[in-house]
Scaffold this motif. Structure first.
Motif, PDB file in Angstrom:
ATOM      1  N   CYS A 148      -7.135  27.129   3.671  1.00 18.96           N
ATOM      2  CA  CYS A 148      -7.010  28.366   4.491  1.00 18.96           C
ATOM      3  C   CYS A 148      -7.951  28.425   5.353  1.00 18.96           C
ATOM      4  CB  CYS A 148      -6.850  29.366   3.599  1.00 18.96           C
ATOM      5  SG  CYS A 148      -5.409  29.573   2.482  1.00 18.96           S
ATOM      6  N   ARG A 149      -9.327  28.397   4.881  1.00 22.05           N
ATOM      7  CA  ARG A 149     -10.573  28.537   5.889  1.00 22.05           C
ATOM      8  C   ARG A 149     -10.385  27.472   6.834  1.00 22.05           C
ATOM      9  NH1 ARG A 149     -15.286  25.904   5.646  1.00 22.05           N
ATOM     10  NH2 ARG A 149     -14.687  24.570   3.842  1.00 22.05           N
ATOM     11  N   LEU A 150     -10.376  26.315   6.816  1.00 18.61           N
ATOM     12  CA  LEU A 150     -10.299  25.477   7.991  1.00 18.61           C
ATOM     13  C   LEU A 150      -8.974  25.875   8.976  1.00 18.61           C
ATOM     14  CD1 LEU A 150     -11.063  22.083   6.029  1.00 18.61           C
ATOM     15  CD2 LEU A 150     -12.530  23.389   7.649  1.00 18.61           C
ATOM     16  N   ARG A 151      -7.863  26.106   8.277  1.00 19.78           N
ATOM     17  CA  ARG A 151      -6.669  26.545   9.473  1.00 19.78           C
ATOM     18  C   ARG A 151      -7.123  27.785  10.044  1.00 19.78           C
ATOM     19  NH1 ARG A 151      -2.560  23.999  11.508  1.00 19.78           N
ATOM     20  NH2 ARG A 151      -0.740  25.417  12.098  1.00 19.78           N
ATOM     21  N   TRP A 152      -7.543  28.744   9.605  1.00 17.87           N
ATOM     22  CA  TRP A 152      -8.249  29.896  10.176  1.00 17.87           C
ATOM     23  C   TRP A 152      -9.207  29.690  11.346  1.00 17.87           C
ATOM     24  CZ3 TRP A 152      -6.876  34.419  11.640  1.00 17.87           C
ATOM     25  CH2 TRP A 152      -7.740  35.404  12.185  1.00 17.87           C
ATOM     26  N   LEU A 153     -10.380  28.831  10.884  1.00 17.53           N
ATOM     27  CA  LEU A 153     -11.529  28.799  11.765  1.00 17.53           C
ATOM     28  C   LEU A 153     -11.159  27.778  12.882  1.00 17.53           C
ATOM     29  CD1 LEU A 153     -14.210  28.323   9.261  1.00 17.53           C
ATOM     30  CD2 LEU A 153     -13.879  30.425  10.700  1.00 17.53           C
ATOM     31  N   ASN A 154     -10.233  26.519  12.664  1.00 20.22           N
ATOM     32  CA  ASN A 154     -10.121  25.821  13.790  1.00 20.22           C
ATOM     33  C   ASN A 154      -8.859  25.705  14.481  1.00 20.22           C
ATOM     34  OD1 ASN A 154     -12.263  24.521  12.725  1.00 20.22           O
ATOM     35  ND2 ASN A 154     -11.146  23.368  11.347  1.00 20.22           N
TER      36      ASN A 154
ATOM     37  N   TYR B 230      -2.594  38.515   6.686  1.00 18.65           N
ATOM     38  CA  TYR B 230      -3.495  38.993   5.408  1.00 18.65           C
ATOM     39  C   TYR B 230      -4.622  39.222   5.915  1.00 18.65           C
ATOM     40  CZ  TYR B 230      -5.668  39.115   1.165  1.00 18.65           C
ATOM     41  OH  TYR B 230      -6.328  39.668  -0.101  1.00 18.65           O
ATOM     42  N   ILE B 231      -5.572  38.443   6.806  1.00 18.16           N
ATOM     43  CA  ILE B 231      -6.685  38.480   7.483  1.00 18.16           C
ATOM     44  C   ILE B 231      -6.759  39.863   8.447  1.00 18.16           C
ATOM     45  CG2 ILE B 231      -8.433  37.334   8.869  1.00 18.16           C
ATOM     46  CD1 ILE B 231      -7.598  34.619   7.545  1.00 18.16           C
ATOM     47  N   ALA B 232      -5.730  40.083   9.054  1.00 21.57           N
ATOM     48  CA  ALA B 232      -5.656  41.029  10.022  1.00 21.57           C
ATOM     49  C   ALA B 232      -5.804  42.262   9.135  1.00 21.57           C
ATOM     50  CB  ALA B 232      -4.499  41.099  10.768  1.00 21.57           C
TER      51      ALA B 232
ATOM     52  N   LEU C  37      -6.326  29.155  14.044  1.00 24.88           N
ATOM     53  CA  LEU C  37      -5.579  30.372  14.313  1.00 24.88           C
ATOM     54  C   LEU C  37      -6.437  31.440  14.521  1.00 24.88           C
ATOM     55  CD1 LEU C  37      -3.653  30.332  10.947  1.00 24.88           C
ATOM     56  CD2 LEU C  37      -2.812  29.709  13.361  1.00 24.88           C
ATOM     57  N   ARG C  38      -7.909  31.456  14.098  1.00 25.11           N
ATOM     58  CA  ARG C  38      -8.733  32.758  14.806  1.00 25.11           C
ATOM     59  C   ARG C  38      -8.420  33.008  16.286  1.00 25.11           C
ATOM     60  NH1 ARG C  38     -14.772  31.038  14.227  1.00 25.11           N
ATOM     61  NH2 ARG C  38     -14.153  30.047  15.951  1.00 25.11           N
ATOM     62  N   PRO C  39      -8.436  33.894  16.670  1.00 20.14           N
ATOM     63  CA  PRO C  39      -8.201  34.690  17.930  1.00 20.14           C
ATOM     64  C   PRO C  39      -9.069  34.152  19.047  1.00 20.14           C
ATOM     65  CG  PRO C  39      -8.129  36.600  16.616  1.00 20.14           C
ATOM     66  CD  PRO C  39      -8.528  35.285  15.837  1.00 20.14           C
ATOM     67  N   ASP C  40     -10.396  33.927  18.627  1.00 17.61           N
ATOM     68  CA  ASP C  40     -11.225  33.524  19.832  1.00 17.61           C
ATOM     69  C   ASP C  40     -11.484  32.027  19.859  1.00 17.61           C
ATOM     70  OD1 ASP C  40     -12.614  33.413  17.334  1.00 17.61           O
ATOM     71  OD2 ASP C  40     -14.512  34.178  17.929  1.00 17.61           O
ATOM     72  N   VAL C  41     -10.484  31.209  19.426  1.00 18.22           N
ATOM     73  CA  VAL C  41     -10.558  29.908  19.355  1.00 18.22           C
ATOM     74  C   VAL C  41      -9.994  29.574  20.708  1.00 18.22           C
ATOM     75  CG1 VAL C  41      -9.640  27.456  18.571  1.00 18.22           C
ATOM     76  CG2 VAL C  41     -10.590  29.299  17.015  1.00 18.22           C
ATOM     77  N   ARG C  42     -10.815  29.038  21.780  1.00 18.17           N
ATOM     78  CA  ARG C  42     -10.255  28.381  22.925  1.00 18.17           C
ATOM     79  C   ARG C  42      -9.542  27.229  22.836  1.00 18.17           C
ATOM     80  NH1 ARG C  42     -14.387  27.203  27.130  1.00 18.17           N
ATOM     81  NH2 ARG C  42     -12.718  26.590  28.485  1.00 18.17           N
ATOM     82  N   ARG C  43      -8.545  26.980  23.374  1.00 19.11           N
ATOM     83  CA  ARG C  43      -7.668  25.729  23.506  1.00 19.11           C
ATOM     84  C   ARG C  43      -7.542  25.456  25.141  1.00 19.11           C
ATOM     85  NH1 ARG C  43      -7.288  23.489  19.302  1.00 19.11           N
ATOM     86  NH2 ARG C  43      -6.483  24.184  17.454  1.00 19.11           N
ATOM     87  N   GLY C  44      -7.429  24.036  25.142  1.00 22.30           N
ATOM     88  CA  GLY C  44      -7.063  23.673  26.564  1.00 22.30           C
ATOM     89  C   GLY C  44      -8.296  22.884  27.160  1.00 22.30           C
ATOM     90  N   ASN C  45      -7.908  22.562  28.547  1.00 21.84           N
ATOM     91  CA  ASN C  45      -8.770  21.820  29.329  1.00 21.84           C
ATOM     92  C   ASN C  45     -10.378  22.561  29.592  1.00 21.84           C
ATOM     93  OD1 ASN C  45      -6.944  19.846  29.519  1.00 21.84           O
ATOM     94  ND2 ASN C  45      -6.263  20.355  31.324  1.00 21.84           N
ATOM     95  N   ILE C  46     -11.138  21.803  29.556  1.00 18.10           N
ATOM     96  CA  ILE C  46     -12.798  22.360  29.853  1.00 18.10           C
ATOM     97  C   ILE C  46     -12.749  22.274  31.450  1.00 18.10           C
ATOM     98  CG2 ILE C  46     -13.911  21.410  27.795  1.00 18.10           C
ATOM     99  CD1 ILE C  46     -14.985  19.325  29.342  1.00 18.10           C
TER     100      ILE C  46
END
Length: 98
Positions: free
Chosen positions: A63-69, A38-40, A71-80
């Protein structure tokens, strides 16, 4: 107000039983796909309207929190990285917990 500073209004708006249909708990993969697609296609917007328009039985806030935290493509996951860790330690030493 009732003299104690409390408002007598328990709901901000009349929702005609819509709250009973709101889904709570963990998101499913299907819901994630619906939100991402939907957002796409339509972009971000008024989150309560987005939730209804997308057909999700979630609140706009959810929905906003799910997207921002998550699902958003630029959210980085993993180790620092070690450089990021050093930067964090340096800033903590300089500024504390501000």
């Amino acid at each position: 107000m009732d003299g104690k500073g409390n408002s007598n209004m328990s709901n901000k708006s009349v929702n005609n039983g819509e709250e009973a249909d709101v889904r709570k708990g963990p998101w499913t993969m299907e819901e994630d796909l619906i939100l991402v697609n939907y957002i796409a296609n339509h972009g971000e917007g008024v989150w309560n309207s987005l939730a209804r328009s997308a057909g999700l039985k979630r609140t706009g806030k959810s929905c906003r929190l799910r997207w921002l935290n998550y699902l958003r493509p630029d959210v980085r996951r993993g180790n620092i990285t070690p450089q990021e860790q050093l930067l964090i330690m340096e800033l903590q030493a300089r500024w504390g917990n501000r």
